[in-house]
Design a protein around this motif. Sequence first.
Motif, PDB file in Angstrom:
ATOM      1  N   ARG A 155       0.858  -1.225   0.219  1.00 44.72           N
ATOM      2  CA  ARG A 155       0.029  -0.048   0.052  1.00 44.72           C
ATOM      3  C   ARG A 155       0.813   1.363   0.090  1.00 44.72           C
ATOM      4  O   ARG A 155       1.695   1.453   1.030  1.00 44.72           O
ATOM      5  N   LEU A 156       0.516   1.729  -0.979  1.00 45.30           N
ATOM      6  CA  LEU A 156       1.460   3.262  -1.025  1.00 45.30           C
ATOM      7  C   LEU A 156       0.520   4.412  -0.624  1.00 45.30           C
ATOM      8  O   LEU A 156      -0.684   4.580  -1.179  1.00 45.30           O
ATOM      9  N   GLY A 157       1.024   5.386   0.327  1.00 43.80           N
ATOM     10  CA  GLY A 157       0.068   6.721   0.651  1.00 43.80           C
ATOM     11  C   GLY A 157      -0.799   6.057   1.734  1.00 43.80           C
ATOM     12  O   GLY A 157      -1.693   7.004   2.002  1.00 43.80           O
ATOM     13  N   SER A 158      -0.802   5.148   2.271  1.00 44.61           N
ATOM     14  CA  SER A 158      -1.728   4.577   3.290  1.00 44.61           C
ATOM     15  C   SER A 158      -1.636   4.894   4.739  1.00 44.61           C
ATOM     16  O   SER A 158      -2.765   4.504   5.571  1.00 44.61           O
ATOM     17  N   HIS A 159      -0.347   5.113   4.866  1.00 44.92           N
ATOM     18  CA  HIS A 159       0.197   5.408   6.366  1.00 44.92           C
ATOM     19  C   HIS A 159       0.094   6.747   6.703  1.00 44.92           C
ATOM     20  O   HIS A 159       0.023   6.960   8.106  1.00 44.92           O
ATOM     21  N   SER A 173     -11.098   3.554   1.810  1.00 46.40           N
ATOM     22  CA  SER A 173     -10.987   2.922   2.949  1.00 46.40           C
ATOM     23  C   SER A 173     -10.448   3.869   4.039  1.00 46.40           C
ATOM     24  O   SER A 173     -10.992   4.089   4.955  1.00 46.40           O
ATOM     25  N   LYS A 174      -9.492   4.640   3.448  1.00 43.26           N
ATOM     26  CA  LYS A 174      -8.705   5.582   4.389  1.00 43.26           C
ATOM     27  C   LYS A 174      -9.642   6.496   4.750  1.00 43.26           C
ATOM     28  O   LYS A 174      -9.471   7.336   5.971  1.00 43.26           O
ATOM     29  N   LYS A 175     -10.481   7.108   3.716  1.00 44.86           N
ATOM     30  CA  LYS A 175     -11.293   8.163   4.016  1.00 44.86           C
ATOM     31  C   LYS A 175     -12.446   7.886   4.882  1.00 44.86           C
ATOM     32  O   LYS A 175     -13.175   8.614   5.783  1.00 44.86           O
ATOM     33  N   PHE A 176     -13.112   6.729   4.754  1.00 43.98           N
ATOM     34  CA  PHE A 176     -14.541   6.500   5.457  1.00 43.98           C
ATOM     35  C   PHE A 176     -14.357   5.312   6.369  1.00 43.98           C
ATOM     36  O   PHE A 176     -15.172   5.139   7.143  1.00 43.98           O
ATOM     37  N   ILE A 184      -9.936  -3.813   2.819  1.00 41.21           N
ATOM     38  CA  ILE A 184     -10.236  -2.798   1.904  1.00 41.21           C
ATOM     39  C   ILE A 184     -11.439  -3.235   0.666  1.00 41.21           C
ATOM     40  O   ILE A 184     -12.119  -2.245   0.175  1.00 41.21           O
ATOM     41  N   ILE A 185     -11.806  -4.424   0.931  1.00 42.39           N
ATOM     42  CA  ILE A 185     -12.983  -4.923   0.006  1.00 42.39           C
ATOM     43  C   ILE A 185     -14.003  -3.973   0.123  1.00 42.39           C
ATOM     44  O   ILE A 185     -14.765  -3.862  -0.945  1.00 42.39           O
ATOM     45  N   PRO A 186     -14.697  -3.611   1.461  1.00 40.83           N
ATOM     46  CA  PRO A 186     -16.062  -3.094   1.343  1.00 40.83           C
ATOM     47  C   PRO A 186     -15.971  -1.727   0.451  1.00 40.83           C
ATOM     48  O   PRO A 186     -16.927  -1.507  -0.424  1.00 40.83           O
TER      49      PRO A 186
END
Length: 318
Positions: free
Chosen positions: A41-45, A169-172, A274-276
């Motif tokens: 994952r890039l940019g997820s942390h 996923s990161k946003k919601f 992240i599937i949802p």
Amino acid sequence: MKSNNRIAAIDIGTNSFHLVIVELQQNNSFKLLDKQREVIRLGSHKGEDLSVISEGEIEKAVDILKNYKMLAEHYGASVRAVATSAVREAENKDKFVKTVKEKTGIDIEVIDGRTEAKLIFYGIMNAIDVTEKNVLCLDIGGGSSEFIYAEKGNPVITESVKIGAVRLSKKFFPDFILRKDSIEACQSYVEAQITYIKNLIEGKKIDQVIGASGTIVAAAILVQELFNKPVKKSINKLSFTSDELNFVYREIINRKTPAERISLPGMELKRADIIPAGIIILKTIFDLFGIKNITLSEYALREGIIYETILKQSTVKN
């Protein structure tokens, strides 16, 4: 020793890195020699949205790309690496590109969304014959989703939207746990982001809807498992209906945590978190565009990179 008839294409995505190594054939087609995929994952942390690629993510990326480079060298293939959503948006994009070059020798092309959409279409048209049809092509990635409307093999509309399974996923769902208000907010957000594309293709004839990559492939595999369909060797030309997608959607949304979602037959372990967000994007597209059926393309961005490289080489030769 590099041979100019072997190409290694690297797709540096937001949720995973892909490598395909091929040997070019006489008629501009290609034979697969090797393929690899690593979830990263890039940019997820760090930061808001996908704004910063962390030090840890850069280190992991370098490790993966070193291995890809070694594999390409083993086959004597020339390397072409393309980065999409997370890299093109990162504040430290230049640092990422420079570090990769210093530590692996790989030059990364950071492409814009429309170029990404066009390359995805190049991949799809090499997996499915679209020369006599009008098609809508979809690719839901980690950071962005691409929409291509093509008439008889000619891409007329190529759009990229900042909705992807990692980004949303990161946003919601930052803790990957589902709550009713977050699900509804995510759906409304997706709809707001893609309404303009619906308007762009309104009234256009669509003979077939084709999907590629991440979330759409994951949805197809879940459909195969949950409906006990015969397992095929290749995902190419697999299809599923809106009813089947709605069933899968409910199964995912009713499982509030990643641990619960892992128990779904066909669920990939590293996608359960992240599937949802991905499935909400897909279902919202289906609902908004009135899609009844989608066919899968095994080829996507990385094969599109190869096809475009072949085109460039044949232009140079001529």
